[in-house]
Design a protein around this motif. Structure first.
Motif, short mmCIF file in Angstrom:
data_model
loop_
_atom_site.label_atom_id
_atom_site.label_comp_id
_atom_site.label_asym_id
_atom_site.label_seq_id
_atom_site.Cartn_x
_atom_site.Cartn_y
_atom_site.Cartn_z
N GLU A 69 0.84 -1.18 -0.04
CA GLU A 69 -0.10 0.20 0.06
C GLU A 69 0.86 1.13 -0.09
O GLU A 69 0.61 2.00 -0.63
N ASN A 70 1.93 1.18 0.85
CA ASN A 70 2.84 2.26 0.72
C ASN A 70 3.48 2.56 -0.62
O ASN A 70 3.65 3.62 -1.20
N LEU A 71 3.96 1.37 -1.33
CA LEU A 71 4.48 1.50 -2.66
C LEU A 71 3.35 2.44 -3.56
O LEU A 71 3.65 3.11 -4.35
N LYS A 72 2.11 1.82 -3.48
CA LYS A 72 1.08 2.38 -4.42
C LYS A 72 0.99 3.91 -4.14
O LYS A 72 0.79 4.64 -4.90
N GLN A 73 0.77 4.26 -2.89
CA GLN A 73 0.90 5.63 -2.55
C GLN A 73 1.87 6.42 -3.12
O GLN A 73 1.75 7.59 -3.41
N LYS A 74 3.26 5.82 -3.18
CA LYS A 74 4.38 6.62 -3.50
C LYS A 74 4.56 6.74 -4.93
O LYS A 74 5.19 7.19 -5.74
N GLY A 75 3.56 5.72 -5.74
CA GLY A 75 3.77 5.61 -7.34
C GLY A 75 4.88 4.62 -7.53
O GLY A 75 5.35 4.93 -8.63
N TRP A 76 5.32 3.82 -6.67
CA TRP A 76 6.56 3.04 -7.18
C TRP A 76 6.08 1.56 -7.65
O TRP A 76 5.20 1.25 -7.33
N ASN A 77 7.00 1.30 -8.38
CA ASN A 77 6.75 -0.20 -8.92
C ASN A 77 7.18 -1.16 -8.05
O ASN A 77 7.86 -0.98 -7.02
N TYR A 78 6.87 -2.42 -8.26
CA TYR A 78 6.90 -3.46 -7.29
C TYR A 78 8.60 -4.03 -7.05
O TYR A 78 8.67 -4.29 -6.08
N SER A 79 9.46 -3.45 -7.97
CA SER A 79 10.77 -3.72 -7.86
C SER A 79 11.29 -2.86 -6.57
O SER A 79 12.52 -3.20 -6.07
N LYS A 80 10.62 -1.89 -6.16
CA LYS A 80 11.01 -0.97 -5.05
C LYS A 80 10.53 -1.36 -3.92
O LYS A 80 10.69 -0.58 -2.85
N SER A 81 10.14 -2.58 -3.79
CA SER A 81 9.44 -2.79 -2.36
C SER A 81 10.36 -2.99 -1.19
O SER A 81 9.93 -2.61 -0.20
N TYR A 82 11.78 -3.39 -1.48
CA TYR A 82 12.52 -3.31 -0.22
C TYR A 82 12.77 -2.00 0.16
O TYR A 82 13.16 -1.57 1.26
N SER A 83 12.72 -1.08 -0.79
CA SER A 83 12.90 0.57 -0.24
C SER A 83 11.75 1.01 0.56
O SER A 83 12.06 1.92 1.46
N ALA A 84 10.75 0.50 0.06
CA ALA A 84 9.41 0.74 0.93
C ALA A 84 9.54 0.31 2.30
O ALA A 84 8.85 0.62 3.22
N SER A 85 9.96 -1.01 2.39
CA SER A 85 9.95 -1.79 3.72
C SER A 85 11.33 -1.18 4.53
O SER A 85 11.06 -1.51 5.71
N ARG A 86 12.26 -0.91 4.00
CA ARG A 86 13.39 -0.45 4.68
C ARG A 86 13.15 0.61 5.88
O ARG A 86 13.44 0.42 7.15
N PRO A 87 12.23 1.65 5.83
CA PRO A 87 12.00 2.50 6.67
C PRO A 87 11.02 1.99 7.78
O PRO A 87 11.48 2.36 8.80
N LEU A 88 10.47 0.91 7.54
CA LEU A 88 9.57 0.46 8.50
C LEU A 88 10.51 -0.36 9.36
O LEU A 88 10.40 -0.43 10.54
N VAL A 89 11.55 -1.11 8.82
CA VAL A 89 12.65 -1.73 9.79
C VAL A 89 13.53 -0.75 10.51
O VAL A 89 13.70 -1.04 11.73
N GLU A 90 13.75 0.31 9.91
CA GLU A 90 14.70 1.20 10.67
C GLU A 90 13.98 1.64 11.80
O GLU A 90 14.49 2.02 12.84
N SER A 91 12.79 2.14 11.43
CA SER A 91 11.82 2.50 12.77
C SER A 91 11.46 1.68 13.84
O SER A 91 11.80 1.87 14.94
N ALA A 92 11.18 0.64 13.55
CA ALA A 92 11.15 -0.84 14.59
C ALA A 92 12.40 -0.65 15.44
O ALA A 92 12.23 -0.63 16.49
#
Length: 400
Positions: free
Chosen positions: A241-264
């Motif tokens: 859903e974060n990818l979709k909001q940013k307008g990123w394609n599927y290949s950028k999934s790890y770029s989208a999940s990285r901030p979640l890991v860093e924040s946790a």
């Protein structure tokens, strides 16, 4: 006297010429060094000679051949070779180095010629039972129409996780982390699903859903860890859903999940282990095993080959694989290193030495098989965790 003077003059003339030649040669060498340095530094990054390019070249030479090459100059290295080692074939080594084609591995040629064959361009670090280059883990992105089309959920995640008939019969864990959450579980490809969870769906390419998906496995694993005394934190945010909001394609999934890991990690200093759970695309015959009359979804450990600390992540995966082989033989398909074109190659594993990416089963595995595997992984992981804590002594476990 005249003759002697002439001889001395000849000697002086000869020495002067030698000095001049030496100066000229030195100047030429210095000039060539500067020119070569200029050429190498002005090349595009992809054409420059780097440590990684040297490493890529030497990857085509196996360890025995490399030792024999060193032994040609220093016989000491020969002593490290096994007695049955065969003499090296320089022609074969040069062919591998110059062409990057390994005659013993057809993927090195076919992967460049056949469309889609590069999906198998990974390395088997540790092979599980039955694992070979024909059944390695791989994932495929969902078709665009699946991403855009929302379907009704055929299963409720809360009902699945909380429906445990054996809750009352389970003995409380002897050791517990108490209120500490030491394991962080998330799903980079959180819409990956399984065909048995999707009513009427038979197309493996459409095994994706916004609710009935891999996050159920994360919840099951988190609950199983808790039952074994290991506190876990499960990410609730949707990466896709974060990818979709940013307008990123599927290949950028790890770029989208990285901030979640860093924040946790920043908000919870107790987090020692990071687990990213995925679903493989392989079919049931590859991803399923029967152990003691119970059916399980097999797991596979993925290591990011382009992660600078990959060796430390690999050590953790190797230890867990060994424990699985001992307690649940055949459940682990092995450890695989992925990197290069078409792969992220890091998978956020550079954020922690204890980061893992685990493939849980494939598109055909059902809920019972996934639940059995979650319990098995929790069982093995808790054994590993408490043993590591006992050795390290960094966490005070509470005994009940």
């Amino acid at each position: 006297m005249k003759r002697n003077r002439t001889s001395r003059n000849m000697i002086v003339t000869f020495d002067g010429t030698s000095i001049k030649k030496g100066i000229v040669i030195s100047f030429i060498i210095l000039l060539m060094t500067f020119l070569l340095s200029g050429v190498l530094t002005s090349l595009k990054p992809e054409y420059r000679l780097t440590s990684s390019s040297i490493n890529d070249l030497t990857k085509n030479i196996d360890s025995e051949a490399f030792l024999q090459l060193l032994g040609a100059e220093n016989r000491f290295f020969i002593s490290a070779l096994p007695q049955e080692a065969e003499p090296i074939k320089l022609s074969s080594i040069m062919f591998k180095v110059l062409t990057s084609i390994n005659p013993d591995d057809p993927r090195s040629l076919l992967g460049r010629e056949l469309p889609g064959f590069s999906l198998y361009d990974s390395e088997i670090v540790v092979a599980g039972d039955g694992t070979n280059y024909t059944n390695m883990p791989y994932e495929s992105p969902p078709p665009t129409e699946v991403l855009e089309q929302e379907r009704e959920a055929s299963i409720n995640k809360n009902d699945v996780v909380n429906n445990d008939e054996n809750d009352d019969s389970k003995a409380p864990p002897t050791l517990t982390t108490g209120d500490k959450k030491v394991v962080y579980i998330y799903n980079t490809h959180n819409t990956e699903s399984y065909l048995p969870l999707l009513d009427g769906e038979t197309d493996m390419n459409r095994a994706f859903h916004s609710k009935a998906n891999i996050t159920i496995v994360s919840e099951l694993l988190g609950k199983a860890l808790q039952d074994n005394g290991i506190g876990s934190q499960i990410e609730q945010a949707s990466v896709q859903e974060n990818l979709k909001q940013k307008g990123w394609n599927y290949s950028k999934s790890y770029s989208a999940s990285r901030p979640l890991v860093e924040s946790a990690m920043a908000n919870n200093r107790n987090l020692d282990y990071i687990i990213d759970i995925h679903r493989d695309t392989q079919r049931k015959e590859v991803t399923t095993i029967n152990i003691n009359n119970k059916s399980y979804a097999k797991v596979a450990f993925i290591i990011g080959g382009e992660n600078p600390t990959a060796e430390k992540n690999e050590k953790l995966a190797t230890d867990l694989h060994a424990l699985l082989q001992k307690k649940y033989p055949g459940l682990s398909r092995g450890i695989f290193e992925q990197g290069g074109k078409g792969y992220n190659g890091v998978y956020n594993q550079d954020l922690s030495n204890n980061a893992m990416l685990i493939e849980f089963g494939g598109v055909d595995n059902n809920l019972t098989e996934l639940k059995n595997t979650a319990n098995a992984i929790a069982d093995v992981f808790s054994e590993y965790y408490w043993q590591a804590e006992k050795v390290d002594g960094t966490t005070e476990a509470q005994e009940k």
